[in-house]
Design a protein around this motif. Structure first.
Motif, mmCIF file in Angstrom:
data_model
loop_
_atom_site.group_PDB
_atom_site.id
_atom_site.type_symbol
_atom_site.label_atom_id
_atom_site.label_comp_id
_atom_site.label_asym_id
_atom_site.label_seq_id
_atom_site.Cartn_x
_atom_site.Cartn_y
_atom_site.Cartn_z
ATOM 1 N N ALA A 229 2.285 -18.664 1.530
ATOM 2 C CA ALA A 229 1.056 -18.332 0.309
ATOM 3 C C ALA A 229 0.345 -19.517 0.349
ATOM 4 O O ALA A 229 1.343 -20.762 0.216
ATOM 5 C CB ALA A 229 2.262 -18.711 -0.848
ATOM 6 N N PHE B 297 -4.062 -16.761 -2.470
ATOM 7 C CA PHE B 297 -3.673 -15.938 -3.345
ATOM 8 C C PHE B 297 -4.817 -16.416 -4.468
ATOM 9 O O PHE B 297 -5.436 -18.209 -4.009
ATOM 10 C CB PHE B 297 -2.294 -16.711 -3.844
ATOM 11 C CG PHE B 297 -1.225 -15.494 -3.851
ATOM 12 C CD1 PHE B 297 -1.606 -13.977 -3.657
ATOM 13 C CD2 PHE B 297 -0.962 -15.828 -2.071
ATOM 14 C CE1 PHE B 297 -0.003 -13.699 -3.401
ATOM 15 C CE2 PHE B 297 -0.387 -15.017 -1.469
ATOM 16 C CZ PHE B 297 0.546 -13.906 -1.892
ATOM 17 N N SER C 108 4.216 -15.276 -5.317
ATOM 18 C CA SER C 108 4.650 -14.058 -4.544
ATOM 19 C C SER C 108 5.642 -13.766 -3.463
ATOM 20 O O SER C 108 5.675 -12.616 -2.818
ATOM 21 C CB SER C 108 3.299 -14.335 -3.622
ATOM 22 O OG SER C 108 3.890 -15.929 -2.646
ATOM 23 N N ARG D 121 7.763 -11.157 -5.285
ATOM 24 C CA ARG D 121 7.044 -9.685 -4.769
ATOM 25 C C ARG D 121 6.747 -8.956 -3.670
ATOM 26 O O ARG D 121 6.765 -8.290 -3.078
ATOM 27 C CB ARG D 121 6.037 -9.713 -6.013
ATOM 28 C CG ARG D 121 5.464 -9.997 -7.301
ATOM 29 C CD ARG D 121 3.679 -10.209 -7.992
ATOM 30 N NE ARG D 121 3.274 -10.906 -6.735
ATOM 31 C CZ ARG D 121 2.680 -12.073 -6.931
ATOM 32 N NH1 ARG D 121 2.985 -12.893 -8.277
ATOM 33 N NH2 ARG D 121 1.801 -12.433 -6.597
ATOM 34 N N GLU E 263 5.378 -10.990 -1.261
ATOM 35 C CA GLU E 263 3.601 -10.714 -0.977
ATOM 36 C C GLU E 263 3.591 -12.028 0.364
ATOM 37 O O GLU E 263 2.985 -12.181 1.082
ATOM 38 C CB GLU E 263 3.040 -10.642 -2.165
ATOM 39 C CG GLU E 263 3.104 -9.187 -2.755
ATOM 40 C CD GLU E 263 2.459 -9.712 -3.927
ATOM 41 O OE1 GLU E 263 1.539 -8.937 -5.149
ATOM 42 O OE2 GLU E 263 1.423 -10.671 -4.347
ATOM 43 N N SER E 264 5.110 -12.475 0.245
ATOM 44 C CA SER E 264 5.073 -13.918 1.163
ATOM 45 C C SER E 264 6.582 -14.240 1.769
ATOM 46 O O SER E 264 7.410 -13.804 0.864
ATOM 47 C CB SER E 264 3.707 -15.366 1.006
ATOM 48 O OG SER E 264 4.809 -15.814 -0.588
#
Length: 375
Positions: free
Chosen positions: A141, A172, A181, A184, A186-187
């Motif tokens: 991220a 981001f 992140s 979640r 996401e990374s």
């Protein structure tokens, strides 16, 4: 009558002697700049300002700004005495990133002191990233428009022999979004300080948290890291999200905030400032969880973003903190800054007709060449 006058004179002199001798060396008022209200930089500047007021009667006005340029302009224009800066102190001394445009370039700034702050590659516990080398091919991220965060991550990846091409950069829009992140999914990892609120959430999540170690004895790793960002040192951190009590995480320390001024600030003025910073330490050291790190044996030595001011060095040498190795580091850092400033002056005159975007890109290439020649 004469005896009364004599007694009055002696009494006045004794009263003056009883006052803090140092108080007369600080100005009655000062202006400092810092990060926004609510930031660690603002909180720490406020605690130190309060201590100066209580001990010496000095009134400090703090000008907060959410942008690096907003923190720097008042200092460079002479409207502020000191600035509590982040990594923009390094960037503006090098004319890098936001400061690579024709109107900026390298500036001669000097440090008074800077509190150590730890960071490393922080990964989700289930991402399979035990060491920095394990980040190859993983989702890292980054924060859009935030070179201060991103270049530190680039340097830490270099510790493991990795470049940005070896990982998948996930950009981001905000710092908060990047830090959350991992929770979640996401990374897989990012680079930051170990006490942000989002990391405590990650540590409590099903993914868990892991700190990739930056071992101090890994000479090759540190050489690679410092080639990217020569402002960090090894650091053992015992306060971190999800870190069991009694354990230590091997990280890098950078400086935030860095108390900064210009190179032409009077030596006596800076000497008085750092002496006040030292003498009021007991008044502010408990102001936040990190403020004990302002003790000058930690905050008054290299590595740091910019060279130390001569007034600061004079005091640090007097109290036995400054060493011959520190002198060598500072001289090398001044040489680097001066060399870049000379290169900038020549480059600027030759390329002033370029578009701002092309100018910045070309200067960053030239800067890299100059820095390589110094190594």
């Amino acid at each position: 009558m004469k005896k009364n006058i004599l007694r009055s004179t002696i009494g006045a002199l004794m009263t003056c002697a009883a006052l803090p001798a140092f108080s007369q060396e600080l100005p009655d008022t000062m202006v400092w700049t810092s990060y926004d209200v609510g930031s660690a930089g603002y909180a720490e500047a406020s605690a130190i300002a309060d201590a100066f007021g209580r001990e010496f009667g000095t009134r400090v006005r703090i000008q907060p700004s959410g942008s690096s340029i907003g923190r720097l302009q008042p200092l460079l224009q002479g409207r502020a005495d000191y600035a509590f800066l982040a990594t923009e102190a390094f960037f503006v001394s090098e004319g890098a990133f936001d400061f690579s445009t024709p109107e900026w370039g390298p500036h001669q700034l000097r440090a008074i002191a800077g509190r150590p702050a730890g960071l490393t590659l922080i990964a989700a516990g289930d991402a399979g990233i035990e060491t920095v080398e394990d980040a190859r091919g993983k989702r890292i991220a980054f924060v859009a428009g935030n070179p201060s965060v991103n270049v530190k991550c680039e340097a830490i990846l270099a510790f493991g022999g990795l470049t940005l091409d070896d990982v998948e950069i996930i950009m981001f829009p905000t710092y908060g979004a990047a830090m959350s992140s991992m929770t979640r999914n996401e990374s897989d990892a990012t680079c930051t300080t170990p006490t942000t609120s989002q990391l405590y959430e990650l540590a409590e999540s099903p993914r868990g948290i892991h700190y990739a170690p930056l071992e101090a004895d890994n000479e090759a790793g540190w050489a690679q890291l410092l080639e990217v960002l020569p402002i960090m040192t090894p650091s053992d951190e015992d306060v971190a999200a999800g870190l069991p009590e009694g354990e230590v995480a091997k990280m890098a320390a950078y400086r935030y905030p860095v108390i900064t001024t210009t190179d032409d600030k009077g030596e006596d003025d800076v000497y008085a400032f750092i002496k006040a910073l030292d003498e009021t330490y007991d008044l502010y050291k408990d102001g936040t969880a990190a403020m004990s790190r302002w003790s000058l044996d930690r905050s008054g030595r290299p590595a740091i973003d910019i060279p130390f001011h001569e007034g600061a060095i004079r005091y640090l040498r007097e109290i036995g903190v400054w060493t011959e190795e520190d002198d060598a580091w500072n001289e090398q850092r001044v040489t680097r800054l001066n060399t870049l400033s000379e290169a900038w002056a020549e480059f600027h005159d030759e390329n002033i007709d370029m578009s701002e975007e092309d100018f910045s890109a070309a200067w960053m290439e030239r800067r890299a060449e100059v820095v390589s020649s110094l190594n």
